[in-house]
Design a protein around this motif. Structure first.
Motif, PDB file in Angstrom:
ATOM      1  N   THR A 127     -25.256  34.435  28.039  1.00  0.00           N
ATOM      2  CA  THR A 127     -25.324  35.884  27.956  1.00  0.00           C
ATOM      3  C   THR A 127     -25.962  36.301  26.638  1.00  0.00           C
ATOM      4  N   ALA A 128     -26.172  37.612  26.473  1.00  0.00           N
ATOM      5  CA  ALA A 128     -26.784  38.181  25.261  1.00  0.00           C
ATOM      6  C   ALA A 128     -28.135  37.546  24.981  1.00  0.00           C
ATOM      7  N   GLY A 129     -28.977  37.501  26.010  1.00  0.00           N
ATOM      8  CA  GLY A 129     -30.296  36.905  25.840  1.00  0.00           C
ATOM      9  C   GLY A 129     -30.244  35.424  25.546  1.00  0.00           C
ATOM     10  N   GLU A 130     -29.224  34.738  26.090  1.00  0.00           N
ATOM     11  CA  GLU A 130     -28.991  33.310  25.910  1.00  0.00           C
ATOM     12  C   GLU A 130     -28.695  32.947  24.455  1.00  0.00           C
ATOM     13  N   THR A 131     -28.270  33.922  23.655  1.00  0.00           N
ATOM     14  CA  THR A 131     -27.838  33.617  22.296  1.00  0.00           C
ATOM     15  C   THR A 131     -26.363  33.247  22.238  1.00  0.00           C
ATOM     16  N   LEU A 132     -25.614  33.556  23.295  1.00  0.00           N
ATOM     17  CA  LEU A 132     -24.206  33.204  23.384  1.00  0.00           C
ATOM     18  C   LEU A 132     -23.970  32.434  24.666  1.00  0.00           C
ATOM     19  N   VAL A 133     -23.115  31.456  24.599  1.00  0.00           N
ATOM     20  CA  VAL A 133     -22.771  30.685  25.786  1.00  0.00           C
ATOM     21  C   VAL A 133     -21.259  30.516  25.834  1.00  0.00           C
ATOM     22  N   VAL A 134     -20.681  30.853  26.975  1.00  0.00           N
ATOM     23  CA  VAL A 134     -19.246  30.683  27.189  1.00  0.00           C
ATOM     24  C   VAL A 134     -19.079  29.608  28.257  1.00  0.00           C
TER      25      VAL A 134
ATOM     26  N   THR B  40     -19.382  29.648  20.024  1.00  0.00           N
ATOM     27  CA  THR B  40     -20.024  30.320  21.153  1.00  0.00           C
ATOM     28  C   THR B  40     -21.524  30.484  20.945  1.00  0.00           C
ATOM     29  N   ALA B  41     -21.957  30.423  19.682  1.00  0.00           N
ATOM     30  CA  ALA B  41     -23.361  30.666  19.352  1.00  0.00           C
ATOM     31  C   ALA B  41     -24.264  29.631  20.011  1.00  0.00           C
ATOM     32  N   ASN B  42     -25.352  30.115  20.587  1.00  0.00           N
ATOM     33  CA  ASN B  42     -26.306  29.237  21.254  1.00  0.00           C
ATOM     34  C   ASN B  42     -27.668  29.254  20.560  1.00  0.00           C
ATOM     35  N   ASP B  43     -27.726  29.849  19.388  1.00  0.00           N
ATOM     36  CA  ASP B  43     -28.933  29.735  18.568  1.00  0.00           C
ATOM     37  C   ASP B  43     -28.526  29.739  17.102  1.00  0.00           C
TER      38      ASP B  43
ATOM     39  N   MET C 143     -25.342  31.586  15.002  1.00  0.00           N
ATOM     40  CA  MET C 143     -24.378  30.683  14.368  1.00  0.00           C
ATOM     41  C   MET C 143     -24.220  31.017  12.887  1.00  0.00           C
ATOM     42  N   PHE C 144     -25.325  31.379  12.227  1.00  0.00           N
ATOM     43  CA  PHE C 144     -25.238  31.753  10.817  1.00  0.00           C
ATOM     44  C   PHE C 144     -24.432  33.042  10.649  1.00  0.00           C
ATOM     45  N   VAL C 145     -24.666  34.012  11.516  1.00  0.00           N
ATOM     46  CA  VAL C 145     -23.901  35.269  11.456  1.00  0.00           C
ATOM     47  C   VAL C 145     -22.410  34.976  11.641  1.00  0.00           C
TER      48      VAL C 145
ATOM     49  N   MET D 128      -5.954  28.821   7.614  1.00  0.00           N
ATOM     50  CA  MET D 128      -7.307  28.341   7.364  1.00  0.00           C
ATOM     51  C   MET D 128      -7.459  26.863   7.703  1.00  0.00           C
ATOM     52  N   SER D 129      -6.458  26.059   7.379  1.00  0.00           N
ATOM     53  CA  SER D 129      -6.573  24.615   7.593  1.00  0.00           C
ATOM     54  C   SER D 129      -6.730  24.275   9.069  1.00  0.00           C
ATOM     55  N   ALA D 130      -6.070  25.043   9.935  1.00  0.00           N
ATOM     56  CA  ALA D 130      -6.142  24.764  11.374  1.00  0.00           C
ATOM     57  C   ALA D 130      -7.318  25.470  12.037  1.00  0.00           C
ATOM     58  N   CYS D 131      -7.406  26.777  11.860  1.00  0.00           N
ATOM     59  CA  CYS D 131      -8.395  27.561  12.612  1.00  0.00           C
ATOM     60  C   CYS D 131      -9.827  27.289  12.164  1.00  0.00           C
ATOM     61  N   THR D 132     -10.058  27.210  10.854  1.00  0.00           N
ATOM     62  CA  THR D 132     -11.421  26.954  10.380  1.00  0.00           C
ATOM     63  C   THR D 132     -11.914  25.602  10.853  1.00  0.00           C
ATOM     64  N   LYS D 133     -11.037  24.606  10.825  1.00  0.00           N
ATOM     65  CA  LYS D 133     -11.434  23.264  11.269  1.00  0.00           C
ATOM     66  C   LYS D 133     -11.810  23.274  12.751  1.00  0.00           C
ATOM     67  N   VAL D 134     -11.033  23.967  13.566  1.00  0.00           N
ATOM     68  CA  VAL D 134     -11.322  24.038  15.002  1.00  0.00           C
ATOM     69  C   VAL D 134     -12.665  24.700  15.242  1.00  0.00           C
ATOM     70  N   ALA D 135     -12.889  25.857  14.611  1.00  0.00           N
ATOM     71  CA  ALA D 135     -14.135  26.597  14.823  1.00  0.00           C
ATOM     72  C   ALA D 135     -15.346  25.823  14.314  1.00  0.00           C
ATOM     73  N   ALA D 136     -15.222  25.244  13.125  1.00  0.00           N
ATOM     74  CA  ALA D 136     -16.362  24.545  12.537  1.00  0.00           C
ATOM     75  C   ALA D 136     -16.723  23.292  13.318  1.00  0.00           C
ATOM     76  N   PHE D 137     -15.726  22.562  13.801  1.00  0.00           N
ATOM     77  CA  PHE D 137     -16.041  21.379  14.604  1.00  0.00           C
ATOM     78  C   PHE D 137     -16.617  21.778  15.952  1.00  0.00           C
ATOM     79  N   GLY D 138     -16.170  22.902  16.504  1.00  0.00           N
ATOM     80  CA  GLY D 138     -16.795  23.376  17.736  1.00  0.00           C
ATOM     81  C   GLY D 138     -18.267  23.663  17.545  1.00  0.00           C
ATOM     82  N   ALA D 139     -18.612  24.324  16.429  1.00  0.00           N
ATOM     83  CA  ALA D 139     -20.022  24.604  16.137  1.00  0.00           C
ATOM     84  C   ALA D 139     -20.799  23.336  15.860  1.00  0.00           C
ATOM     85  N   LEU D 140     -20.198  22.409  15.114  1.00  0.00           N
ATOM     86  CA  LEU D 140     -20.880  21.149  14.810  1.00  0.00           C
ATOM     87  C   LEU D 140     -21.161  20.350  16.071  1.00  0.00           C
ATOM     88  N   LEU D 141     -20.188  20.291  16.973  1.00  0.00           N
ATOM     89  CA  LEU D 141     -20.385  19.573  18.231  1.00  0.00           C
ATOM     90  C   LEU D 141     -21.501  20.205  19.062  1.00  0.00           C
TER      91      LEU D 141
END
Length: 534
Positions: A77-84, A160-163, A167-169, A282-295
């Protein structure tokens, strides 16, 4: 080129809008509601929004459509910039569950005598009359709840970012509120402000690396979108140097957020200086989000160039585990020890990232790398939030007592709390019948199947070393004299919390036990999430 108006799938993105809307509404509450009514209103608003977003996320996850012939299910969605897709929804649910625990810890007021752990007036210089006056009046910053909601919005947007631009935003949206939250401790203000400043400066550098890497990858592929980047990599476009340098710079930005070596220097200082409730969140949530983006970045955008980035992650994973485990051994502060423990866990999770991605490559019934990493993030988050929640209970006349010396004899004074803390430590060490053991088994197994046996050998050695510093603290609590060898001879005691902190600790302990004894349902849930949409 004609401009095509992007369309938003509002139904699919509803969890994001719920959390962001609650953050905006929290700002309005701060502006118009009387001060004495803000705390209860903000806590209720945050909890209702997070629970509602969690329920909507579950509904979105059950309604995803299958994409292609593989195991991926999701919507662009969003011009393929987001993927769920399935992994995105799983990560959303994790972030929301851990954020609920964070809100409960933020709302705790009994431990500080009727006020929260956050500063009464952050703008007042430490030690000044203005600060004393704010403390005397019992003021506290209820703005922390909108800040938390904005941070959660960024954490949900990150995987969720697909570009690269989106992802930077997302990276900045999740980071900026955390910089502020880290500097709002009521006690030890200078240490808290120092932590916030270090986090901000180093975070700004890492964001610069990420942005410069995005520019180089755009120069290589001619697009910011992950699918187009993957296509350029697959077709082996010229200027490989641009790709490799850009990939490395992007990795720096993401590895900083997960706390991997050699970018972990901020972790112990920030974990120690920030309010402990913020540290837990921060220790739990940031790690989850950042690893999701890294993957998503490495599996989707650079999945066709695995032979280029995998050796880099081998080195980073080994270095992270060694640095985290060795430096944790020499710590004498509980929060700093848990911080270096978090660094070591980052290395263990990176070991899982090196595994085989698709179930078809492993055979039926085998665990994929994505499934293993998602499960490890689940076990890690519950253990860390529970452990830091207990740290908030151990106090002396100066507030939280985090020195090992203050924890001597705590097991005899408060056996239940000490036993729960020891249980969380044993789970982090990977002792059988705890969630941590299953998590480590999963990531080690997928790495072995992918041929990364040298990394697994180092991981096993680091796990053995970690047992030492976890058991050392357990020994201090249960097998040392109650009198602390400190200047004033005063030992800490366990303060009775409200139902908010008690519920957080209880849920985390139950989850850690259940995931260690009956891990099947959560492993199946992670497997049901499928793969990233490519």
């Amino acid at each position: 080129m004609d401009f095509v108006k992007p369309t938003l799938d509002y139904t699919t993105l509803l969890p994001l809008f719920v959390v962001f809307g609650a953050g905006c509404l929290g700002v309005v509450v701060e502006a118009f509601l009387p001060r004495e009514r803000r705390h209860l209103s903000q806590v209720a608003l945050a909890l209702v929004a997070l629970v509602g977003a969690l329920g909507v996320s579950i509904w979105v996850g059950t309604d995803l459509t299958k994409v292609g012939d593989g195991a991926a299910r999701g919507i662009l969605t969003a011009g393929e910039t987001l993927v769920v897709d399935g992994p995105t929804v799983y990560l959303w649910a994790l972030v929301l569950v851990f954020a609920i625990g964070g809100v409960l810890l933020f709302a705790e007021r009994r431990l500080e005598g009727g006020v929260s752990a956050f500063a009464g007036q952050a703008a007042a210089l430490p030690g000044t009359e203005a600060e004393r006056e704010a403390s005397t009046k019992g003021l506290d910053h209820t703005e922390v709840y909108p800040l938390l909601m904005f941070a959660v919005t960024g954490m949900m947007l990150f995987p969720t970012a697909n570009d690269l631009l989106t992802m930077f935003v997302a990276l900045e949206v999740l980071s900026l509120p955390l910089y502020l939250l880290c500097g709002l401790a009521r006690r030890r203000r200078l240490l808290s402000q120092e932590a916030a400043l270090k986090y901000f400066l180093l975070g700004a550098f890492s964001s610069g690396f990420f942005l410069y890497g995005a520019a180089l990858v755009y120069g290589y592929a001619g697009s910011m979108q992950f699918a187009q980047i993957n296509e350029a990599v697959r077709n082996d476009t010229d200027n490989q140097a641009l790709l490799l340098i850009g990939m490395g710079l992007l990795a720096v930005g993401l590895l900083f957020k997960v706390g991997a070596a050699p970018f972990q220097a901020w972790t112990p200082d920030v974990y120690q200086g920030a309010p402990t409730a913020v540290t837990a969140f921060m220790s739990a949530c940031t790690k989850v989000a950042a690893f999701g983006a890294l993957l998503r970045l490495f599996y989707v955008a650079f999945g066709s160039d695995r032979w280029s980035w995998q050796p880099m992650l081998w080195v980073v994973a080994i270095l992270t585990m060694v640095v985290g485990s060795v430096l944790a051994i020499v710590q004498s502060d509980v929060k700093r020890m848990l911080a270096y423990s978090s660094v070591a866990h980052t290395g263990f999770i990176l070991t899982g990232v090196l595994g085989v991605q698709a179930a078809g490559d492993l055979g039926d019934g085998q665990v994929t790398s994505l499934q293993a990493v998602l499960f490890y993030l689940t076990t890690y988050g519950f253990s860390m939030i529970g452990a830091f929640a207990i740290v908030t209970l151990v106090r002396d006349s100066g507030g939280e007592a985090t020195s090992f010396a203050r924890w001597q004899g705590l097991g005899r004074q408060a056996p239940l709390v000490s036993a729960l803390f020891g249980f969380f430590l044993l789970s982090m060490a990977g002792i059988p019948l705890t969630a941590g053991f299953i998590g480590k088994w999963a990531v080690f197994a997928v790495a072995l199947d992918a041929g990364a046996w040298p990394v697994v050998l180092v991981a096993i050695g680091a796990s053995i070393a970690s047992v030492f510093f976890y058991v050392r603290l357990i020994r201090v609590m249960f097998f040392s004299d109650g009198a602390s060898p400190v200047a004033d001879g005063q030992s800490a005691s366990v303060t009775t919390p409200s139902v908010l902190t008690s519920a957080t600790i209880g849920v985390c302990a139950a989850a850690t036990l259940v995931l260690g004894v009956v891990p099947g349902p959560v492993l199946d849930l992670a497997a049901h999430a499928g793969q990233f949409i490519r």
